[in-house]
Scaffold this motif. Structure first.
Motif, PDB file in Angstrom:
ATOM      1  N   HIS A 158       0.841  -1.190   0.000  1.00  0.00           N
ATOM      2  CA  HIS A 158       0.000   0.000   0.000  1.00  0.00           C
ATOM      3  C   HIS A 158       0.881   1.246   0.000  1.00  0.00           C
ATOM      4  O   HIS A 158       0.681   2.164  -0.799  1.00  0.00           O
ATOM      5  CB  HIS A 158      -0.887  -0.040   1.229  1.00  0.00           C
ATOM      6  N   PHE A 161       3.931   1.445  -0.946  1.00  0.00           N
ATOM      7  CA  PHE A 161       4.641   1.488  -2.222  1.00  0.00           C
ATOM      8  C   PHE A 161       3.787   2.156  -3.289  1.00  0.00           C
ATOM      9  O   PHE A 161       4.207   3.122  -3.927  1.00  0.00           O
ATOM     10  CB  PHE A 161       5.004   0.068  -2.637  1.00  0.00           C
ATOM     11  N   ALA A 162       2.567   1.633  -3.460  1.00  0.00           N
ATOM     12  CA  ALA A 162       1.699   2.148  -4.516  1.00  0.00           C
ATOM     13  C   ALA A 162       1.325   3.607  -4.250  1.00  0.00           C
ATOM     14  O   ALA A 162       1.318   4.441  -5.156  1.00  0.00           O
ATOM     15  CB  ALA A 162       0.453   1.285  -4.649  1.00  0.00           C
ATOM     16  N   LYS A 163       1.053   3.929  -2.994  1.00  0.00           N
ATOM     17  CA  LYS A 163       0.701   5.316  -2.637  1.00  0.00           C
ATOM     18  C   LYS A 163       1.867   6.250  -2.940  1.00  0.00           C
ATOM     19  O   LYS A 163       1.699   7.318  -3.528  1.00  0.00           O
ATOM     20  CB  LYS A 163       0.346   5.418  -1.135  1.00  0.00           C
ATOM     21  N   ALA A 221       2.353   6.707  -6.629  1.00  0.00           N
ATOM     22  CA  ALA A 221       1.289   7.547  -7.193  1.00  0.00           C
ATOM     23  C   ALA A 221       1.526   9.003  -6.823  1.00  0.00           C
ATOM     24  O   ALA A 221       1.390   9.903  -7.646  1.00  0.00           O
ATOM     25  CB  ALA A 221      -0.067   7.069  -6.703  1.00  0.00           C
ATOM     26  N   LEU A 245       0.619  -6.357  -8.109  1.00  0.00           N
ATOM     27  CA  LEU A 245       1.755  -5.444  -8.067  1.00  0.00           C
ATOM     28  C   LEU A 245       2.707  -5.746  -9.212  1.00  0.00           C
ATOM     29  O   LEU A 245       3.213  -4.843  -9.895  1.00  0.00           O
ATOM     30  CB  LEU A 245       2.471  -5.603  -6.726  1.00  0.00           C
ATOM     31  N   ILE A 272       1.557   6.805 -14.901  1.00  0.00           N
ATOM     32  CA  ILE A 272       2.094   6.064 -13.758  1.00  0.00           C
ATOM     33  C   ILE A 272       1.210   6.269 -12.534  1.00  0.00           C
ATOM     34  O   ILE A 272       0.859   5.317 -11.829  1.00  0.00           O
ATOM     35  CB  ILE A 272       3.546   6.508 -13.472  1.00  0.00           C
ATOM     36  N   ALA A 273       0.829   7.536 -12.280  1.00  0.00           N
ATOM     37  CA  ALA A 273      -0.001   7.844 -11.112  1.00  0.00           C
ATOM     38  C   ALA A 273      -1.319   7.074 -11.180  1.00  0.00           C
ATOM     39  O   ALA A 273      -1.750   6.458 -10.201  1.00  0.00           O
ATOM     40  CB  ALA A 273      -0.253   9.339 -11.027  1.00  0.00           C
ATOM     41  N   TRP A 275      -0.850   3.205 -10.487  1.00  0.00           N
ATOM     42  CA  TRP A 275      -0.653   2.846  -9.085  1.00  0.00           C
ATOM     43  C   TRP A 275      -1.918   3.085  -8.274  1.00  0.00           C
ATOM     44  O   TRP A 275      -2.279   2.296  -7.407  1.00  0.00           O
ATOM     45  CB  TRP A 275       0.518   3.623  -8.478  1.00  0.00           C
ATOM     46  N   ARG A 276      -2.621   4.165  -8.590  1.00  0.00           N
ATOM     47  CA  ARG A 276      -3.826   4.456  -7.813  1.00  0.00           C
ATOM     48  C   ARG A 276      -4.900   3.405  -8.035  1.00  0.00           C
ATOM     49  O   ARG A 276      -5.661   3.079  -7.125  1.00  0.00           O
ATOM     50  CB  ARG A 276      -4.356   5.852  -8.139  1.00  0.00           C
ATOM     51  N   LEU A 308      -4.500   0.471  -8.222  1.00  0.00           N
ATOM     52  CA  LEU A 308      -4.138  -0.728  -7.459  1.00  0.00           C
ATOM     53  C   LEU A 308      -4.526  -0.598  -5.992  1.00  0.00           C
ATOM     54  O   LEU A 308      -4.709  -1.606  -5.299  1.00  0.00           O
ATOM     55  CB  LEU A 308      -2.620  -0.915  -7.584  1.00  0.00           C
ATOM     56  N   LEU A 309      -4.665   0.640  -5.504  1.00  0.00           N
ATOM     57  CA  LEU A 309      -4.822   0.857  -4.061  1.00  0.00           C
ATOM     58  C   LEU A 309      -6.015   0.118  -3.438  1.00  0.00           C
ATOM     59  O   LEU A 309      -5.861  -0.515  -2.398  1.00  0.00           O
ATOM     60  CB  LEU A 309      -4.891   2.355  -3.755  1.00  0.00           C
ATOM     61  N   LEU A 321      -5.212  -3.425  -2.777  1.00  0.00           N
ATOM     62  CA  LEU A 321      -4.209  -3.646  -1.742  1.00  0.00           C
ATOM     63  C   LEU A 321      -4.787  -3.392  -0.353  1.00  0.00           C
ATOM     64  O   LEU A 321      -4.345  -3.983   0.623  1.00  0.00           O
ATOM     65  CB  LEU A 321      -3.003  -2.739  -1.977  1.00  0.00           C
TER      66      LEU A 321
END
Lengths: 400, 400
Positions: A371, A373-375, A378, B248, B384-385, B388-389, B391-392, B395
């Protein structure tokens, strides 16, 4: 630093008020470099706050170094077979890195987590060695530390001696020297395979996570170099183009700082938890080895007893005068065998509880790490996108 | 590739309809590897579409290689002193890189830009050598290419011979061997300083821009490696944690591809224009050197003429029979001196126009390059942002 509650079940104290709830809270702080040259090392302040009756008082502060933590880990490993002893951070690092601020902070954090995991573990928190570690003065600690040269003496010594004699005789005659005895337990086999496979994959993932950190740093450095060069160019050109170069350069430098920050975050909140996971799995492997040892001891003693029974019967038939002696030996071996069986079964029981606890904790820990990592990624990417977009209107002036 | 309009002023043709507007349009396409081993090289198709009367027809296709472009550049450089001859991409590259798809494409683009700049330049587009380059068959081109060993013969040869004799005598006697003669023109000094400073800063910026491209690639590669390792881990774990690892991993691989794409974009739309700017500045430096040569020739001839006048007067006073010969030499030197002065003044005039043209064009080109850079970076960062977001939420399930 986590305040931990001891399980009330099994405790004679009933909770009368919150302040009388049993707690043991430890923190590892204030790393300080002591000594000179190759002898230099880091010392830490270990602060204990507790109301456990076995402790000397409500608060205690001691000074400890890395090898003291190693001592504690080794003692717990010997005493609590079957329990996954929390892992320690690695002993050494590349010399030049050994006293960098980042390394010191990472190690301090890992040691703090180590002690707190022990303090929050239902069985381990009751360890006498833990009390010594948290309370003994430094001279006492040094004596204990140097006394431990790796040979840990078991009690009772006699039992061990008998066992060692037996082991050599039995191994050669009964078991041969081909294969060590192993449990034939399919569930356990599955677990062992999982653990070994996990260690490989984790080590790979951790290695690449570390490289990711490195690449973030390198990209940040390149952006910074480019930014400086662009600004020099801007100063040289001096017109609308020069202004554009300068803005580009300034933005690049700003983003370089963001990238370096995120690289540090990546290291602390993602790569380090992965490394911790790897160490934890290695600790499980050590417990697996201990269980195998215990199983083998149990088997070998069982075989020895069978031989001794046969021998005893023979002696009794021939009415030999050695019968008395043999009977005593037989009784001692029976006791040793019972103890070995108990040891093994304790390990199995503890391991089963530990596996469940480990899986749950790891799922939470890694979930948090991902979490973060992804945050973090982002957040970084958004910051970068905003920065570049804010530049576009100023650049449009140039190209029209 | 753009159709080029020849300036109507000075042309006898009045525009009757769009199709009779003069145009010269060239494209360099279809790189093909020919030959074997160390002899291997790339050939290009050069397609010319034009209605210039001096050309053989409306369309012509020829095959050219890099050294043919070099031949054209060298001829133009000798003929059109004062004009900033468009720059060529570098001759060689690291051997293993020489036939990579990216290198070939970058070179093709740069050659296409080179020819088109010539074709769109008011003076250069009228060059006979350009016509040869665009129309001659390959055997003719090969003969011309090998004939040029670097020595370019001037017309008339006699003038050069006289000049060379004069140069050696004057240099030793009048000017000494210490310092070459230079213009004392403050504006021009400022320009020269600007050009030299610019070249340094540009080269620095271009070097760091190239490193930026490399870092993007490396980060992309690390993300890809990490993604693969995370997926293996996910397959091994198999529960909620395993799913998180796999997600991930998949996301990392997706982003790795984005990064590699952006690295390529950075190279083509940003780093290459910067490199082109560096080459253009080097071309200006070559013109600066030519101007210095022309200035020196002018000065030396002027000095020589003074000496010859003195000598002539002397001979006339003594009624020597060498007077006739000396008078002829004097007339020839006067003509040479005028020509040298013309050459120098032409260079100065052309340079002044070229500087203005160059500054304007460069401001536009670099403005576009920066714009592309900032847009590309913003686009990448946003992608990229978002990734990743997205994915949150998945997770969060894990860490609760």
């Amino acid at each position: 630093m986590i305040t931990v509650q001891r399980s009330v079940s099994g405790s004679s104290q009933s909770p009368r008020s919150p302040s009388s709830q049993p707690f043991l809270s430890v923190s590892v702080t204030d790393p300080v470099k002591l000594g000179n040259g190759v002898q230099a090392y880091i010392s830490y302040r270990v602060i204990t706050k507790t109301n456990f009756p076995e402790y000397q008082g409500p608060e205690k502060i001691v000074i400890r170094r890395y090898s003291d933590f190693v001592w504690l880990r080794d003692r717990l490993f010997e005493k609590y077979k079957g329990i996954f002893i929390p892992p320690l951070p690695e002993k050494s690092a590349v010399e030049k890195f050994r006293f960098s601020a980042e390394f010191i902070e990472m190690r301090r954090q890992a040691l703090d987590i180590f002690v707190n995991r022990i303090a929050s573990h239902q069985e381990l928190q009751q360890s006498e060695d833990l009390r010594t570690f948290l309370q003994a003065d430094e001279e006492m600690m040094e004596r204990l530390r140097s006394h431990e040269t790796g040979i840990f003496k078991k009690k009772p010594a006699d039992l061990m001696q008998i066992f060692k004699d037996v082991q050599s005789r039995v191994s050669d005659v009964v078991l041969g020297k081909e294969k060590p005895v192993e449990e034939s337990n399919p569930e356990y086999e599955k677990l062992k395979n999982y653990v070994f496979e996990l260690e490989n994959h984790l080590a790979e993932a951790q290695k690449h996570a570390y490289r990711l950190v490195k690449r973030h740093r390198e990209l940040g450095q390149s952006l910074s170099d480019f930014g400086k060069a662009a600004k020099l160019l801007g100063a040289c050109e001096g017109n609308a183009l020069g202004k554009a170069f300068s803005e580009l350069g300034a933005k690049s430098e700003t983003l370089s700082i963001k990238l370096q920050k995120e690289a540090h975050q990546l290291l602390m909140s993602f790569e380090e938890p992965l490394k911790d996971y790897v160490r934890a799995v290695q600790s499980i492997k050590a417990t697996i080895a201990e269980r195998a040892n215990a199983f083998r001891q149990q088997c070998e003693l069982a075989e020895t007893i069978k031989l001794k029974e046969i021998n005893l019967d023979k002696l009794m038939l021939t009415r030999s005068d050695k019968v008395g002696e043999a009977e005593i030996e037989y009784k001692e071996l029976k006791a040793a065998s019972e103890e070995a069986t108990n040891r093994f079964e304790t390990i199995v029981r503890l391991m089963n509880e530990e596996i469940v606890r480990f899986q749950e904790q790891k799922t939470v820990d890694m979930g948090i790490a991902f979490h973060e990592f992804a945050k973090g990624q982002a957040r970084l990417a958004n910051g970068i996108a905003d920065a570049w977009r804010s530049l576009l209107p100023k650049l449009e002036v140039c190209s029209s």
